[in-house]
Design a protein around this motif. Structure first.
Motif, mmCIF file in Angstrom:
data_model
loop_
_atom_site.group_PDB
_atom_site.id
_atom_site.type_symbol
_atom_site.label_atom_id
_atom_site.label_comp_id
_atom_site.label_asym_id
_atom_site.label_seq_id
_atom_site.Cartn_x
_atom_site.Cartn_y
_atom_site.Cartn_z
ATOM 1 N N ARG A 248 22.902 4.817 12.472
ATOM 2 C CA ARG A 248 21.842 5.820 12.424
ATOM 3 C C ARG A 248 22.377 7.177 11.963
ATOM 4 N NH1 ARG A 248 19.744 6.830 17.553
ATOM 5 N NH2 ARG A 248 21.144 5.438 18.677
ATOM 6 N N LEU A 249 23.603 7.509 12.363
ATOM 7 C CA LEU A 249 24.212 8.746 11.882
ATOM 8 C C LEU A 249 24.306 8.736 10.359
ATOM 9 C CD1 LEU A 249 27.170 9.444 14.358
ATOM 10 C CD2 LEU A 249 25.135 10.862 14.030
ATOM 11 N N GLN A 250 24.765 7.631 9.792
ATOM 12 C CA GLN A 250 24.872 7.552 8.334
ATOM 13 C C GLN A 250 23.499 7.645 7.676
ATOM 14 O OE1 GLN A 250 27.704 5.381 6.014
ATOM 15 N NE2 GLN A 250 28.584 4.428 7.846
ATOM 16 N N ASN A 251 22.533 6.954 8.224
ATOM 17 C CA ASN A 251 21.176 7.032 7.668
ATOM 18 C C ASN A 251 20.617 8.449 7.735
ATOM 19 O OD1 ASN A 251 20.462 4.463 6.631
ATOM 20 N ND2 ASN A 251 20.142 3.664 8.710
ATOM 21 N N ALA A 252 21.098 9.251 8.700
ATOM 22 C CA ALA A 252 20.643 10.632 8.845
ATOM 23 C C ALA A 252 21.467 11.606 8.000
ATOM 24 C CB ALA A 252 20.705 11.048 10.313
ATOM 25 N N GLY A 253 22.419 11.091 7.223
ATOM 26 C CA GLY A 253 23.179 11.943 6.321
ATOM 27 C C GLY A 253 24.540 12.379 6.818
ATOM 28 N N HIS A 254 24.976 11.865 7.957
ATOM 29 C CA HIS A 254 26.271 12.227 8.514
ATOM 30 C C HIS A 254 27.353 11.227 8.098
ATOM 31 C CE1 HIS A 254 24.368 15.210 11.099
ATOM 32 N NE2 HIS A 254 23.523 14.284 11.527
ATOM 33 N N GLN A 255 28.592 11.584 8.377
ATOM 34 C CA GLN A 255 29.725 10.696 8.159
ATOM 35 C C GLN A 255 30.368 10.337 9.494
ATOM 36 O OE1 GLN A 255 32.465 12.621 5.477
ATOM 37 N NE2 GLN A 255 31.051 12.561 3.734
ATOM 38 N N VAL A 256 31.014 9.161 9.517
ATOM 39 C CA VAL A 256 31.771 8.694 10.676
ATOM 40 C C VAL A 256 33.196 8.421 10.194
ATOM 41 C CG1 VAL A 256 31.956 6.922 12.469
ATOM 42 C CG2 VAL A 256 29.686 7.659 11.657
ATOM 43 N N TRP A 257 34.189 8.881 10.933
ATOM 44 C CA TRP A 257 35.582 8.775 10.481
ATOM 45 C C TRP A 257 36.475 8.144 11.541
ATOM 46 C CZ3 TRP A 257 38.628 11.409 6.358
ATOM 47 C CH2 TRP A 257 37.829 11.782 5.269
ATOM 48 N N TYR A 258 37.613 7.677 11.041
ATOM 49 C CA TYR A 258 38.730 7.223 11.863
ATOM 50 C C TYR A 258 39.905 8.159 11.609
ATOM 51 C CZ TYR A 258 43.187 4.678 12.368
ATOM 52 O OH TYR A 258 44.476 4.323 12.646
#
Length: 387
Positions: A246-256
């Motif tokens: 959902r974060l990605q669909n909202a325009g955000h990025q997720v990182w390691y």
């Protein structure tokens, strides 16, 4: 809005705007074992334990042995998802009070906007069975500070063990960052299905991923509340994958971030052989792809998942694992019975990204790569199909 970041971090530690929140349920022994490392290495972050109506003496142990830890007592066992949602709602309003109570900082140093409006800028969802190490938190926070598009991050997750050889292994629930294949099956750098790789420095590079583990998840408070936290119907398992999708669909990025490391026991609540876990994984897996897959891809993905779930159920039956077979049947029945709810969630947070547009996706079939082609390491997957 001015946040007085320099004054805030210099006065009270580099992570003074972070709330580390541990959700506990009957985890007295884990708290005694792992809280000391969290207290020693969290660089000024505030530490909360949210107790999910434990029936052991966890709360008494916290009061007696860890008086510096702030305790949030939930009236009922709300599960992982609703437990964290309730706890972080409390932390959201407690944040200004905690910050205002720091004696070494004047109101001017704290910044009135910070105290009155925002509280903590970042949350860490940390399992009670995690041992942290020096420098586990600061590098992740710095990554988010320098890139406002990143909303969530995880460190390197290795197995907790007394044996040195085991501690070099990646851990199942997160390893070196979470990925999804084109059908929504989760895996990690360092872990394909149940096959774990040793950490040889091959995944030290920070990079965007599909999902960050809920065992140790750093997330922007603003993004958490904007999305409404974790999906409450999941109860537990795959909730962080849904949240990060959902974060990605909202325009955000997720990182390691491979420059930070923690050690995770894993299976502290439900062992992987528990039929309850089988039920949650299969039901939540269907809900995950239904909620988040782009409309142009949903029908094919859902049909494929239904077929592969049938194969898994048959395999359990032939192996004599009748409770797991029944768990899959219940999972499908409950998913379809609650389809109206899942449809409403899908409409509320519309999927906007196709597979090729999302980070951390393997545009092939992990099932085929693993069982059909015998691939056991992340590096053996076709790099052309990875995003």
């Amino acid at each position: 809005m001015a946040l007085a970041s320099d004054a805030r971090t210099s006065a009270a530690g580099s992570c003074a705007d972070v709330a580390v929140v541990i959700l506990n349920w009957n985890g007295r022994d884990f708290l005694r074992k792992f809280l000391p490392s969290v207290l020693a290495h969290s660089e000024g972050a505030a530490l909360f334990v949210a107790d999910n109506a434990s029936t052991d003496d966890s709360v008494a142990v916290l009061a007696r042995e860890f008086p510096q830890v702030r305790v949030i007592q939930l009236a009922y066992n709300l599960g992982f998802c609703q437990g964290y949602n309730a706890a972080l709602d409390d932390v959201r309003w407690l944040g200004p009070l905690v910050q205002a109570a720091l004696p070494e900082r004047t109101p001017a140093e704290r910044g009135q906007d910070w105290v009155e409006v925002l509280g903590f800028r970042y949350y860490v969802l940390l399992n009670s069975d995690v041992e942290v190490t020096p420098g586990w938190l600061g590098p992740q926070r710095e990554l988010l500070e320098h890139n406002p598009r990143i909303a969530a991050c995880q460190p390197k997750i290795r197995q907790y063990s007394e044996a040195a050889a085991q501690r070099r292994q990646f851990e199942y629930a997160g390893a070196a960052g979470g990925y999804l294949d084109r059908l929504g099956y989760p895996f990690c750098r360092g872990r394909l299905f149940d096959t774990l790789e040793p950490d040889e420095g091959q995944y030290d590079d920070p990079r965007p991923v599909a999902w960050a583990t809920g065992a140790c998840l750093l997330v922007r408070a603003a993004a958490w509340h904007a999305l409404g936290g974790l999906e409450p119907r999941f109860f537990a398992h795959m909730e962080e994958i849904d949240f990060c999708w959902r974060l990605q669909n909202a325009g955000h990025q997720v990182w390691y971030h491979g420059g930070s490391t923690v050690f995770h026991v894993g299976g502290g609540t439900l062992h992987k052989s528990n039929p309850r876990k089988t039920y949650l994984n299969f039901r939540n897996g269907l809900a995950l792809v239904y909620k988040n897959t782009h409309p142009s891809e949903l029908l094919l993905v859902l049909a494929a998942r239904l077929g592969l779930d049938g194969v898994a159920a048959l395999r359990f039956l032939l192996q004599g694992a009748t409770p797991d077979f029944q768990a899959i049947l219940r999972a499908h029945w409950h998913f379809w019975r609650q389809l109206g709810y899942w449809r409403a969630q899908r409409r509320q947070q519309r999927p906007t990204l196709r597979t090729a547009e999302r980070a951390g996706v393997y545009r092939g079939s992990l099932v085929w790569a693993y069982f059909g082609q015998g691939k056991r390491r992340f590096s053996e997957l076709s790099q052309k199909l990875l995003s």
